[in-house]
Motif scaffolding. Structure first.
Motif, mmCIF file in Angstrom:
data_model
loop_
_atom_site.group_PDB
_atom_site.id
_atom_site.type_symbol
_atom_site.label_atom_id
_atom_site.label_comp_id
_atom_site.label_asym_id
_atom_site.label_seq_id
_atom_site.Cartn_x
_atom_site.Cartn_y
_atom_site.Cartn_z
ATOM 1 N N ASP A 184 13.578 -0.133 -20.511
ATOM 2 C CA ASP A 184 14.886 -0.290 -19.892
ATOM 3 C C ASP A 184 14.943 -1.519 -18.986
ATOM 4 O OD1 ASP A 184 17.474 0.671 -19.626
ATOM 5 O OD2 ASP A 184 17.003 1.689 -17.747
ATOM 6 N N GLU B 298 0.807 -1.211 0.000
ATOM 7 C CA GLU B 298 0.000 0.000 0.000
ATOM 8 C C GLU B 298 0.846 1.271 0.000
ATOM 9 O OE1 GLU B 298 0.337 -2.134 2.419
ATOM 10 O OE2 GLU B 298 0.681 -1.090 4.308
ATOM 11 N N MET B 299 2.142 1.150 0.245
ATOM 12 C CA MET B 299 2.983 2.341 0.328
ATOM 13 C C MET B 299 3.709 2.625 -0.990
ATOM 14 S SD MET B 299 3.298 4.598 2.592
ATOM 15 C CE MET B 299 2.861 3.922 4.215
ATOM 16 N N GLY B 300 3.545 1.743 -1.947
ATOM 17 C CA GLY B 300 4.230 1.915 -3.226
ATOM 18 C C GLY B 300 3.858 3.231 -3.895
ATOM 19 N N THR B 301 4.837 3.828 -4.557
ATOM 20 C CA THR B 301 4.600 5.096 -5.225
ATOM 21 C C THR B 301 3.527 4.957 -6.294
ATOM 22 O OG1 THR B 301 6.919 5.579 -4.860
ATOM 23 C CG2 THR B 301 5.770 6.976 -6.438
ATOM 24 N N ARG B 302 3.523 3.796 -6.922
ATOM 25 C CA ARG B 302 2.605 3.578 -8.026
ATOM 26 C C ARG B 302 1.624 2.470 -7.688
ATOM 27 N NH1 ARG B 302 6.794 3.191 -13.164
ATOM 28 N NH2 ARG B 302 6.971 5.433 -13.530
ATOM 29 N N GLY B 303 0.382 2.635 -8.103
ATOM 30 C CA GLY B 303 -0.601 1.579 -7.959
ATOM 31 C C GLY B 303 -1.099 1.438 -6.538
ATOM 32 N N THR B 304 -2.146 0.639 -6.368
ATOM 33 C CA THR B 304 -2.739 0.411 -5.062
ATOM 34 C C THR B 304 -2.464 -1.024 -4.652
ATOM 35 O OG1 THR B 304 -4.775 -0.416 -6.025
ATOM 36 C CG2 THR B 304 -4.621 1.971 -5.678
ATOM 37 N N ASN C 206 11.264 9.344 -11.646
ATOM 38 C CA ASN C 206 12.689 9.396 -11.325
ATOM 39 C C ASN C 206 13.198 8.146 -10.615
ATOM 40 O OD1 ASN C 206 13.004 11.934 -12.452
ATOM 41 N ND2 ASN C 206 12.231 12.923 -10.568
ATOM 42 N N ASP C 207 12.276 7.413 -10.030
ATOM 43 C CA ASP C 207 12.699 6.242 -9.261
ATOM 44 C C ASP C 207 12.597 4.943 -10.050
ATOM 45 O OD1 ASP C 207 13.280 7.754 -7.051
ATOM 46 O OD2 ASP C 207 11.253 7.609 -6.236
ATOM 47 N N HIS D 235 16.602 -1.165 1.149
ATOM 48 C CA HIS D 235 15.258 -0.975 1.699
ATOM 49 C C HIS D 235 15.170 -1.653 3.066
ATOM 50 C CE1 HIS D 235 11.021 -0.733 2.158
ATOM 51 N NE2 HIS D 235 10.751 -0.479 0.898
ATOM 52 N N GLY E 156 6.517 -0.634 4.374
ATOM 53 C CA GLY E 156 7.418 0.401 4.879
ATOM 54 C C GLY E 156 7.653 0.271 6.373
#
Lengths: 283, 283, 283, 283, 283, 283
Positions: B240, B50-56, B233-234, B117, B84
């Motif tokens: 790639d 749930e803490m990911g920058t992208r997606g739920t 940026n991450d 991490h 996290g």
């Protein structure tokens, strides 16, 4: 498959060490186990042991042959490098490379590259570099070896024994003569017997079933391990040897959850095909 | 042998990681290879992402199921540890230990114990200690887990999927109910997937044949690896990813003389039965 | 500032390696980058490659000159040390020291001090000790070098090429003649190109912009890297080379957050003037 | 560029340490040098020093402010973690992350991760994980921090000083109020001040020109370093401090060929743009 | 106990180094302390320093004698190995072994096996192997040493001084003549003076009481440490030497809670009889 | 000197371990040797062993008392930390610190900081930090310990035995009551018993004369080491224990040239007063 005398059966495993009785102490159980697996094994001692505190080179030669039989090695030879003066010279590298091309081992066991005895750690480097040279296809060893050496080989200071083949080849024929035109050979695998040095092994080989025979192969060096005055401070008493050898083997065995084992270091990473087949319990 | 629903078939290999998509990146090829060897494999994700920058977290759940199918894992579940905030607490250790007793894996893959991490390196310690706890015969996990937890488990925050068994068990039943009286279990082997950290592996597993599928299992996380503004940026651009994944796999493959491989660390020494069977050329 | 022919312009960076094509593989991109920064770069190959499985020393000489042009090096020379027998002898140290006094590099790149090929790791030590000797003001190299060598140098077995200066100096004049009375010189910095060995680098140099040219400098060794029968088991297929080179460069690039890079080890601690200028993201 | 009070100027360098006077001893010269380079620097002390053998927390606060002025830091604050009980808890990580989001440092200096004092090595881990958390865009620190904490922050146990901005912000406003809706921030670089631990540094920072001021910043802790009865066995005599501090700084300076220096460890590999610009002579 | 001239009193501690003034810099305080404990100490310099940037070999000889008196060593000799060319050859090993059999030290101090100067690290290996050889009972050094050497020893290029015995033995008689039939001797303990290299010591020896004299023994090398033009960039100014020497000694002293100390490495594990007698506070 | 009941005689050596029987296995011989040297020794077990596969906590308590008598320890106590759940919490640190202030040991033996059992390595950190806390003069342990704990201590879950003093103090009085106002105490020396982990020891302690008694102290744990069904796969057979214990002790003894020894790690460098008194032969 038949092999002509010029193409002896390759060794599966060749242990190289500085002194007669080094192999017995560091990886004798492993060699025996490999022989019992059906592999052809060999021992190359670089010196003849003339500098030993106890016994003569002749004593050692006889004892080495006895030990070889106990360990069921197929081939054993001692080179003529001076005891106490194993040096990583071009000539010595060529001498070893010639043996490697003749015996064509898949696996070579070398001593670990650190240790107390200079002959031991120098043998490690010398052996490594000889394995490298033996594989250079453009290297003509016979031309490269100094004439003086070729001459010396006419009077074989080094004796070669082939213990398990019905029809023996004399050391001169077997070890030296056919090497003149032998093709290049590079061992597939080099591992380092590390028992003489307090270093964490990469892996151990269980030798529980081979432990007694390996002990006997050490005792075969009667001139060394019989109680006597000479070297009394440097050598353990006869009765103490079993204890020491057993403690070392047990210690390395316990690392892997087996009874007795011999320790080895390898430089490469491992390659595992099936995670469920990795031995040694973690927790 | 028939097994009652209460005694599910043990997993051969269980990979534990902090986040959905960690396993795909560090040992997905190995898991697939193990499945192709006929082993039962599983994945336990500790958080729901749930803490990911992208997606739920919901996106992730769907994607994780897709990835699981690609990797042919038999069982996958995500616990409800906060993303996290993976912490090595008694309660968390018990949650994992309960899973371990239910799934009974022979081999557990943990993340390496250092990394960027905190969730990753904490998972390594947490997973290790849970494996230890799971084997304590006198530990009654159900009594030890706080009541609040048991209650929470009525509303399953964690979903469990059994992808390969004909008759599925719902997550609630499958993951929690039968664990109440499950016997102790300690995995035989723990290995550490080290791809996230620049450490020399103990061994690698060749995944040349599994490489494409493993890449697809990463791409299955569409919410992560589709090009988009958030986290630009991450995250590497979509195009790639193949390059990066291939470079890593190739690098570790080259260490062992194969094309693609995944790296692992193990703490124990190795145990070798036959020197001539050790892979990876030395010289 | 004008420089007389006796005082050639010093090199900024000199890479020393055992075999032609070593530098191309381990630090070719870095050399090219330095040249593009406006630095004068050079390559000293210790051997002429006569022991290579493929091609002859003559082939190699031609190919090395091609590679040098691609990498924009200002100076390249091959000594006459025997291929496969690079040894750290007094004479060899003096030969290198003479070159160092003539070329006066600020930075010397040496091979890393461990590796598979004995020539590589011996070059590392030999090069280090030559750098030390070159700086001893009381050492008269011409008197110290055996006469036989001085004579040999009349018939230059070693060829020296100065690729970028308008008016070339022949190898004999440029490399050997003026050394007789050249002042002592000690390079300021020694770094070790570590790509051949799996060791964690101290730093990497990004070569993204130089990657293609560096690859071409490797392909310039046509006798080596064209598909052929000889050495088929030891050499990668032509098409595979790009993949391997790219994977290595990418791996080291990823360590530092760039695309392609070459790895180096330095022995000294770093000295940082401004913490905010340290590159490579931590987290 | 104008910045509203809600968006304070980011720090270039923030040093985090457990106790007032730690930063002065491990990286005070570096902080001063950075300030002299024109960078905005800051110090975050996690505790208020109430457990110190000598002096009170109040003494320390005054002394810390004096030291901060000597080192020209722009911002200094002490959190309210209990002295002697710095723990890596979720709440503590959030407290630090809130500061990081408010001060937005590019570089964070943490204590090395091993050491004699548990507060020091715990600060290292706690600080690392807080840097990680501070960058999670979905983490809402104000909601995540327990209510009790928010309340406590109304009566600022922690004092914040902004020493160099014309218009000061009170600690309450500056440090706590605006953090509620501050965007995520992750420092670019983390380095570890290692002077307290006998470990080989990755790099040192020359502080020859800053040495005297840094010494004065230590002496500013009068309650600690004035000769007195309490702790006579644990503290060096006043006159001895200069000698010790100088010997340490000189030792690390000598490693890099400069007079005085402070040592740091970084986890990442370096990235070098120009080999000829690498400082520190090799030979 | 009376000893005939043929059997000089054994040394308790012998320090072996490449260059006159090495011992003074790395372990001079320790040697003096041992002498003050009543032990017989000695120094063997392998070269005569003819390659030094400053001064001549004759200057050095005089200065070395002065330093020896300051350090109260009982015996000092310089061999004739070429400065800048200390090599680990058979002949050199024998030369050292002969000294070892004549002086019979219980403890030998060698330089650490890594370092900047090749002579230093080569002396470490050479010294180690000579200690080994000296103990081989079957090794007849006089026969083994080349005739050319024996002849050379008639005109003693090496000078031996016995500084503390009432009735001096000339270097020829004392050092060389009686060695012909001296019995084997192996030192009990080898330790490595590590001050020249940035390595963590195994132990340090406090030299607070010896610090000033040790500094004077360094200053005794007037040709080296007087301010002058030659080598101005390589040598510290006279006034700077005290600072540097003190900083190093202080740094190592602080590791052990004393004022000044010299660092040593030993390879063996320690053996402790009484835990309560272990010095150096832990916490 | 007379000591009031409030000020018990300080321990010279205190061994802290997680489980009853840990000390016996890792440093029992050393404790006995210290007692035979006339030192007062003690053992603090953190848990009561209720989680052990075999036997109950009550069995263990009785056996621990027997073992303590065999090892001649003066004082032994078991805290009430849950077996299998030793955690490094503030409360646990305080519990240990209280014991340390009461028993005032000069030397503390802790388990090594890595190992298989989480309780072992956690005890290492917990013990270290408790030693640190115990020395903080401003720390009031009684106020700091939660009330619930103080209450619990009224009903002593932990039993304390003082085996060698004529007039025993009950566990409640002796261990808990007088601690309320005990002055701070920090042990001088911390060493780590490393036998459970395959790490090279800093030093060993010879226990040849204590070996049999130490073995008996292990056998005193009859509930563990008598052959039985429970834990048959995890425990060695009774007859096998002597062999294992002897092999380990012998291995570590051989490292130092003695028969039996126990291994220890210390973090600090050593401090040697006389080089000629360093034990353990080098060569």
């Amino acid at each position: 498959m038949t092999r002509s005398p010029d193409h002896p059966i390759p060794l599966d495993v060749l242990a190289i060490a500085a002194h007669r009785d080094d192999v017995e102490q560091t990886c004798g159980g492993t060699l025996l186990k490999m022989a019992e697996h059906g592999h052809r094994t060999g021992i190359l001692d670089l010196t003849q042991g003339e500098m030993g505190t106890r016994g003569t080179a002749q004593d050692r030669a006889r004892e080495a042959a006895d030990a070889a039989r106990i360990l069921k090695v197929s081939w054993r030879q001692a080179l003529d490098l001076p005891d106490g003066r194993v040096e990583n010279t071009w000539e010595n590298r060529l001498k070893l490379a010639r043996i490697l091309r003749a015996q064509r081992p898949r696996v070579v066991i070398l001593p670990y590259w650190k240790g107390r005895h200079p002959d031991h750690y120098t043998t490690s480097i010398l052996g490594y570099e000889a394995c490298f040279l033996a594989g250079l296809s453009k290297l003509d060893i016979e031309s490269a070896l100094p004439a003086s050496h070729s001459e010396r080989s006419e009077e074989p200071a080094s004796e070669g024994h082939d213990f398990r083949r019905a029809k023996k080849t004399s050391s001169k024929e077997g070890a030296l003569a056919p090497e003149g035109n032998l093709p290049p050979h590079r061992p597939f695998k080099l591992v380092y017997a590390s028992l003489y040095h307090d270093v964490r092994p990469t892996f151990v080989v269980e030798i529980t079933a081979q432990f007694e025979a390996r002990l006997q192969s050490i005792y075969a060096y009667k001139s060394q391990f019989t109680d006597q005055e000479a070297g009394r401070n440097d050598f353990p008493a006869h009765d103490d040897i079993r204890d020491r050898v057993a403690a070392m083997a047990r210690f390395y065995g316990m690392l892997a959850g087996v009874k007795y084992a011999e320790p080895f270091v390898q430089k490469e990473v491992g390659l595992v095909d099936d995670l469920t087949a990795i031995p040694v319990k973690s927790i």
